[in-house]
Design an enzyme around this catalytic site. Structure first.
Site, short mmCIF file in Angstrom:
data_model
loop_
_atom_site.label_atom_id
_atom_site.label_comp_id
_atom_site.label_asym_id
_atom_site.label_seq_id
_atom_site.Cartn_x
_atom_site.Cartn_y
_atom_site.Cartn_z
N CYS A 17 -41.45 -64.11 101.03
CA CYS A 17 -40.33 -65.04 101.23
C CYS A 17 -40.61 -65.93 102.45
O CYS A 17 -40.48 -65.50 103.59
CB CYS A 17 -39.06 -64.21 101.43
SG CYS A 17 -37.61 -65.20 101.78
N CYS A 46 -37.60 -66.59 104.64
CA CYS A 46 -37.25 -65.45 105.51
C CYS A 46 -38.19 -65.37 106.71
O CYS A 46 -37.76 -65.17 107.84
CB CYS A 46 -37.38 -64.12 104.76
SG CYS A 46 -36.56 -64.07 103.18
N ASP A 47 -39.48 -65.49 106.46
CA ASP A 47 -40.47 -65.10 107.47
C ASP A 47 -41.31 -66.26 108.01
O ASP A 47 -42.09 -66.06 108.95
CB ASP A 47 -41.43 -64.05 106.87
CG ASP A 47 -40.69 -62.78 106.46
OD1 ASP A 47 -39.64 -62.50 107.07
OD2 ASP A 47 -41.16 -62.09 105.55
C1 FAD Z 1 -39.49 -57.89 102.11
C2 FAD Z 1 -38.26 -58.74 102.03
C3 FAD Z 1 -37.85 -59.45 103.13
C4 FAD Z 1 -36.69 -60.24 103.07
N1 FAD Z 1 -36.30 -60.91 104.19
C5 FAD Z 1 -35.15 -61.62 104.18
C6 FAD Z 1 -34.71 -62.30 105.34
O1 FAD Z 1 -35.36 -62.28 106.38
N2 FAD Z 1 -33.53 -63.00 105.26
C7 FAD Z 1 -32.81 -63.07 104.12
O2 FAD Z 1 -31.74 -63.68 104.12
N3 FAD Z 1 -33.21 -62.45 102.98
C8 FAD Z 1 -34.36 -61.73 102.99
N4 FAD Z 1 -34.81 -61.11 101.84
C9 FAD Z 1 -34.05 -61.34 100.59
C10 FAD Z 1 -32.78 -60.46 100.56
O3 FAD Z 1 -33.11 -59.13 100.90
C11 FAD Z 1 -32.15 -60.54 99.18
O4 FAD Z 1 -31.84 -61.88 98.89
C12 FAD Z 1 -30.87 -59.71 99.10
O5 FAD Z 1 -31.13 -58.37 99.42
C13 FAD Z 1 -30.26 -59.78 97.70
O6 FAD Z 1 -29.16 -58.92 97.66
P1 FAD Z 1 -28.58 -58.37 96.29
O7 FAD Z 1 -27.45 -57.48 96.68
O8 FAD Z 1 -28.32 -59.49 95.36
O9 FAD Z 1 -29.75 -57.55 95.61
P2 FAD Z 1 -30.64 -56.32 96.14
O10 FAD Z 1 -30.77 -56.36 97.60
O11 FAD Z 1 -31.86 -56.37 95.30
O12 FAD Z 1 -29.78 -55.02 95.75
C14 FAD Z 1 -29.65 -54.61 94.43
C15 FAD Z 1 -29.31 -53.12 94.40
O13 FAD Z 1 -29.02 -52.75 93.06
C16 FAD Z 1 -29.58 -51.47 92.82
N5 FAD Z 1 -29.82 -51.31 91.37
C17 FAD Z 1 -30.69 -52.01 90.61
N6 FAD Z 1 -30.63 -51.59 89.33
C18 FAD Z 1 -29.69 -50.63 89.28
C19 FAD Z 1 -29.18 -49.79 88.23
N7 FAD Z 1 -29.60 -49.91 86.95
N8 FAD Z 1 -28.24 -48.87 88.54
C20 FAD Z 1 -27.78 -48.75 89.82
N9 FAD Z 1 -28.23 -49.49 90.85
C21 FAD Z 1 -29.17 -50.44 90.59
C22 FAD Z 1 -30.89 -51.48 93.61
O14 FAD Z 1 -31.34 -50.16 93.89
C23 FAD Z 1 -30.45 -52.24 94.87
O15 FAD Z 1 -30.02 -51.37 95.89
C24 FAD Z 1 -35.94 -60.32 101.86
C25 FAD Z 1 -36.37 -59.60 100.73
C26 FAD Z 1 -37.51 -58.82 100.81
C27 FAD Z 1 -37.95 -58.03 99.59
#
Ligand code: FAD
Length: 301
Positions: A134, A137-138
């Site tokens: 990303c 992000c970084d």
């Molecule tokens: C390495 C990395 C670094 C990042 N750095 C940044 C940053 O610096 N700044 C920033 O703003 N964003 C950053 N991001 C992006 C950010 O983390 C995501 O945009 C954000 O977490 C998205 O949130 P979400 O809740 O939509 O999904 P997610 O965070 O993906 O959460 C989804 C959840 O659903 C659960 N799940 C999935 N399928 C199922 C199922 N069938 N049953 C039950 N549970 C399920 C998963 O286990 C997970 O916990 C980074 C991402 C990564 C991978």
């Protein structure tokens, strides 16, 4: 019967839970990982979330989850395996891998997306130590440094352009000699003096001890770099919805920022939704919006 089931306890699901419980909804969050907080936990440092600069992603996720726990949100640790709507009264039936079943008037789907890996040597070991998925992000951690971007689509080229404004030099590594990105973006990339195109090239190994210091290509060339951004796409977690008409061709759930989908009572929030910027701040915002939409829907019922 619950008012609301939230699937996923990443930033989107947890934000939805806080808005939902403050609206007095009887809700349950289902999350497959033990005390999971989503992708943010994988980030070594989150520097772009308003008011909480410099936190490591794990601590940020813990704070988000603790906030929900303190507000009395109930969690179930289980993997959602199917989501169906009762044909008679249209309530939702969510089945989980433990054989359980939960029922609610509405669902917010916030299961996120996963970044596609390169599967190159060194990628896993150096993830968070110079390997990033990303640039938004970084990228700022590489000001004045030399980086590489891997990929040939819009995201990769946008990342290269973004990094070219921060870094001394950016290599854009692509396995073909043509790009899938929009022509206007390709032309902008070609016009940048500090972006060097490395075409018909594939990454063999990402090299470094404590941190990335170079990348070796399959043709034997080695590029000295401080960081590498893998921009080969992300995959939405929508397997359980693959037989519905809620998804676009890339598998994302189609909705605007209200989180309202084609299916009444089924809402979406976070990275799994069709949108341009997938970040913590937009996930949290989506969660708030989807919970508000769900609350209006339940009140109407
Ligand atoms: C390495 C990395 C670094 C990042 N750095 C940044 C940053 O610096 N700044 C920033 O703003 N964003 C950053 N991001 C992006 C950010 O983390 C995501 O945009 C954000 O977490 C998205 O949130 P979400 O809740 O939509 O999904 P997610 O965070 O993906 O959460 C989804 C959840 O659903 C659960 N799940 C999935 N399928 C199922 C199922 N069938 N049953 C039950 N549970 C399920 C998963 O286990 C997970 O916990 C980074 C991402 C990564 C991978």
């Amino acid at each position: 019967m619950l008012d609301l089931i939230i699937i996923g306890s990443g930033p989107a699901g947890l934000s939805a839970a806080i808005y939902g419980i403050r609206a007095n909804l009887d809700l349950l969050v289902i999350e497959k990982d033990y005390e999971g907080t989503g992708q943010v936990a994988l980030s070594s440092k989150v520097d772009n979330y308003l008011g909480l600069p410099g936190l490591d992603g794990y601590s940020m996720g813990e704070q988000f989850r603790q906030h929900a726990v303190d507000f009395g949100v109930k969690f179930l640790e289980a993997t959602v395996t199917s989501i169906e709507q009762d044909p008679s009264d249209k309530h939702w039936i969510v089945k989980t891998s433990d054989g359980g079943q939960q029922e609610a008037k509405a669902v917010i789907y916030a299961a996120g997306a996963v970044h596609r890996k390169l599967e190159a040597k060194g990628e896993e070991e150096l993830s968070g130590k110079g390997v990033s998925y990303c640039a938004t992000c970084d990228g700022a951690f590489y000001r004045g440094k030399v980086t590489a971007v891997v990929g040939g689509g819009d995201t990769a080229l946008d990342d290269a352009l973004y990094l070219s404004g921060l870094c001394e030099k950016v290599y854009l590594i692509h396995r073909r000699d043509g790009f899938r990105a929009a022509e206007i973006t390709v032309n902008k990339v070609k016009a940048k003096e500090n972006i060097e195109l490395v075409l018909n090239a594939q990454v063999d190994e990402i090299i470094g001890d404590e941190r990335v210091n170079s990348v070796r290509l399959k043709d034997g060339r080695t590029l000295d770099i401080n960081g590498i951004f893998i921009a080969t796409g992300s995959v939405p977690v929508t397997e359980v919805l693959k037989d519905t008409d809620l998804l676009n061709s890339a598998g994302y759930i189609v909705a605007d920022e209200t989180g309202i989908t084609k299916a009444p009572g089924f809402f979406v929030a976070g990275d799994v939704r069709t949108k341009a910027l997938r970040q913590v701040v937009t996930a949290v915002s989506d969660g708030a919006n989807a919970a508000t939409s769900a609350e209006h829907y339940i009140t109407e019922l």
